[in-house]
Design a protein around this motif. Structure first.
Motif, PDB file in Angstrom:
ATOM      1  N   PRO A  59       0.953  -1.328   0.093  1.00  0.00           N
ATOM      2  CA  PRO A  59       0.036   0.112  -0.091  1.00  0.00           C
ATOM      3  C   PRO A  59       0.760   1.290   0.077  1.00  0.00           C
ATOM      4  O   PRO A  59       2.049   1.312   0.324  1.00  0.00           O
ATOM      5  N   LEU A  60       0.209   2.299  -0.443  1.00  0.00           N
ATOM      6  CA  LEU A  60       0.905   3.694  -0.439  1.00  0.00           C
ATOM      7  C   LEU A  60       1.165   4.119   0.996  1.00  0.00           C
ATOM      8  O   LEU A  60      -0.079   3.987   1.882  1.00  0.00           O
ATOM      9  N   ARG A  61       2.159   4.684   1.538  1.00  0.00           N
ATOM     10  CA  ARG A  61       2.653   5.310   2.658  1.00  0.00           C
ATOM     11  C   ARG A  61       2.539   6.796   2.350  1.00  0.00           C
ATOM     12  O   ARG A  61       3.876   7.010   2.039  1.00  0.00           O
ATOM     13  N   ALA A  62       1.434   7.542   2.726  1.00  0.00           N
ATOM     14  CA  ALA A  62       1.667   9.150   2.387  1.00  0.00           C
ATOM     15  C   ALA A  62       0.694   9.599   3.141  1.00  0.00           C
ATOM     16  O   ALA A  62      -0.120   8.947   3.925  1.00  0.00           O
ATOM     17  N   ARG A  63       0.638  10.935   3.260  1.00  0.00           N
ATOM     18  CA  ARG A  63      -0.391  11.561   3.996  1.00  0.00           C
ATOM     19  C   ARG A  63      -1.767  11.219   3.860  1.00  0.00           C
ATOM     20  O   ARG A  63      -2.607  10.834   4.904  1.00  0.00           O
ATOM     21  N   ASP A  64      -2.421  11.137   2.637  1.00  0.00           N
ATOM     22  CA  ASP A  64      -3.576  10.737   2.414  1.00  0.00           C
ATOM     23  C   ASP A  64      -4.010   9.294   3.170  1.00  0.00           C
ATOM     24  O   ASP A  64      -5.072   9.079   3.578  1.00  0.00           O
ATOM     25  N   THR A  65      -3.094   8.503   2.579  1.00  0.00           N
ATOM     26  CA  THR A  65      -3.315   7.219   3.228  1.00  0.00           C
ATOM     27  C   THR A  65      -3.242   6.866   4.845  1.00  0.00           C
ATOM     28  O   THR A  65      -4.125   6.262   5.513  1.00  0.00           O
ATOM     29  N   SER A  66      -2.270   7.705   5.397  1.00  0.00           N
ATOM     30  CA  SER A  66      -2.042   7.695   6.995  1.00  0.00           C
ATOM     31  C   SER A  66      -3.390   8.267   7.638  1.00  0.00           C
ATOM     32  O   SER A  66      -3.902   7.939   8.320  1.00  0.00           O
ATOM     33  N   LEU A  67      -4.106   9.387   6.828  1.00  0.00           N
ATOM     34  CA  LEU A  67      -5.227   9.897   7.305  1.00  0.00           C
ATOM     35  C   LEU A  67      -6.477   8.662   7.141  1.00  0.00           C
ATOM     36  O   LEU A  67      -7.320   8.763   8.278  1.00  0.00           O
ATOM     37  N   ALA A  68      -6.498   7.984   6.219  1.00  0.00           N
ATOM     38  CA  ALA A  68      -7.384   6.869   5.948  1.00  0.00           C
ATOM     39  C   ALA A  68      -7.309   5.891   7.233  1.00  0.00           C
ATOM     40  O   ALA A  68      -8.220   5.480   7.746  1.00  0.00           O
ATOM     41  N   VAL A  69      -6.031   5.438   7.584  1.00  0.00           N
ATOM     42  CA  VAL A  69      -5.640   4.712   8.590  1.00  0.00           C
ATOM     43  C   VAL A  69      -6.208   5.092   9.887  1.00  0.00           C
ATOM     44  O   VAL A  69      -6.853   4.503  10.700  1.00  0.00           O
TER      45      VAL A  69
END
Length: 438
Positions: free
Chosen positions: A47-57
């Protein structure tokens, strides 16, 4: 990444690179939602590790999911059945459209507690009212003080009636995907009908349907060649072991680099049957003069050193508008890009931003009601001239493409590219220096 200024490297000759890009943001955040709504644990590979995906997590953890790292993978366990807390919850969407539009329906089915959504100042200006109205029609109480925008609170009873709903999704395809993704958990599923101007980024709705189907949902779409009616039946989901594709929209500037410099860039692991709009990307690059060659280890894009001016509807690939506009500003003839009027309401008003910054370099870009007209002119940057990012990751990428041929460009607040691609500047600089072979 340094949050200050980044000097875009100029290319001294044709770039030659083999690159492995991070996972797709769009696929990662959809997979996270489907995993959260599944009946059993899931594993997301790459999976992508970036701000948008961190916010989803972070948002899904607020809603009771257990998400843990396993090397480069993510293990996701849905909330336990007895997680019936009624204490108020808060979700920070940042400036992530997928979190802002995917998580309200998820909150309604996963939480019996009120869930307050808010985010960055720019997120409060991005369209979400049509989604909130649709959720109300489907039985979800929402408090937004009539604004149809952030901040708002979802008063989810832990279940959603579902059924048929009509909305105008011309502001974003995510307004439709935000309903479809959670629909298997609605009591009656959902039938979503779009009425209004054309929906942008339709391939992203097709991505949503294909991922739902892969997780066990029964889905359908009507209205070929551009569907306007989508159905998802109530049922059980099981995402299971899922591998995320490389992000092809983030490949755009690297492929444009081959076009601009007359070089060759290979994107490793380019999917043969992609969930993303790969055909549209390759069509536009080919028309602009690139040769796109699939191979056993990925896709190679080769430029001739001549960039063709073209007319193209980018409605299905709007994320490539800015890097393509940069390439068009260096072309042999004028270009017109349409179908991207909705990008005025993304991280920034992208059409106004790219017009201002290219014209400040001596360019000739004109805003159209639904796009841009680009007439190539000699570009020049004074030493240290700023190319503003406007807190938009795509503006950083557009600057990088221009910088290949226009030395001296510097991007303030370059860290904003970490929204979807934290290592962008390092990989870009390595490519230009000829150090990015894999």
């Amino acid at each position: 990444m340094d949050s200050g200024r980044w000097r875009c490297p100029a290319a001294e000759g044709p770039v030659r690179a083999r690159l492995r890009l991070p996972g797709s943001k769009s696929i990662t955040n959809r997979a996270l939602v489907l995993a959260a709504l599944s009946d059993s644990p899931s594993l997301l590979r790459g999976p992508l590790r970036a701000r948008d995906t961190s916010l989803a997590v972070a948002a899904l953890r607020v809603l009771g999911c257990s998400i843990s790292e396993s090397g480069t993978d993510l293990a996701v366990c849905p909330p336990p059945d007895d997680s019936g807390s009624v204490a108020p919850l808060t979700v920070d969407v940042g400036n992530a459209g997928t979190v802002m539009r995917f998580l309200p329906a998820v909150a309604a089915v996963l939480s019996a507690a009120p869930v307050a959504f808010d985010g960055d100042p720019r997120a409060r200006e991005r369209p979400v009212g049509a989604l909130l109205g649709a959720l109300r029609t489907l039985g979800v109480p929402i408090d937004d003080d009539g604004r149809g925008a952030l901040p708002f609170t979802v008063h989810g009873p832990g279940s959603v009636r579902g059924g048929a709903v009509t909305l105008d999704a011309s502001g974003s395809s995510q307004l439709v995907s935000g309903l479809l993704l959670a629909a298997p958990r609605f009591d009656r599923g959902v039938e979503v009908r779009h009425e209004g101007p054309p929906v942008p980024s339709l391939p992203h709705i097709e991505m949503t349907l294909r991922m739902l189907h892969g997780a066990g949902a029964e889905v359908s779409a009507d209205g070929s060649p551009r569907p306007s009616l989508w159905r998802v039946r109530a049922g059980r989901l099981r995402l299971g072991d899922f591998t995320v594709e490389p992000d092809l929209s983030n490949a755009g500037p690297f492929l444009a680099a081959a076009l601009v410099t007359g070089g060759a860039v290979t994107v490793l692991d380019w999917p043969a049957d992609s969930l993303q709009a790969s055909a549209g990307i390759l069509d536009v690059l080919t028309r602009m003069g690139a040769v796109c060659t699939p191979g056993p280890d990925g896709l190679t894009v080769t430029g001739s050193g001549v960039i063709n001016g073209i007319e193209a509807d980018l409605r299905d690939i709007p994320e490539l508008c800015l890097p393509l506009t940069s390439a068009a500003a260096l072309a042999s003839g004028p270009s017109v890009f349409t179908g991207v009027g909705h990008t005025r309401a993304q991280e920034t008003d992208r059409l106004a931003a790219i017009t201002k910054e290219i014209n400040a370099l001596g360019g000739d870009v004109t805003e159209l009601p639904d796009g841009l007209s680009v007439r190539p002119r000699p570009l020049h940057a004074s030493p240290g001239q700023a190319f503003e990012s406007y807190d938009d990751h795509r503006m950083v990428m557009a600057a990088a493409v221009l910088g290949l041929a226009t030395g001296g460009i510097e991007v303030p607040n370059v860290a904003t590219v970490g929204k979807t691609f934290p290592d962008f500047t390092a990989l870009w600089s390595s490519m230009v220096r000829g150090e990015s072979g894999t």
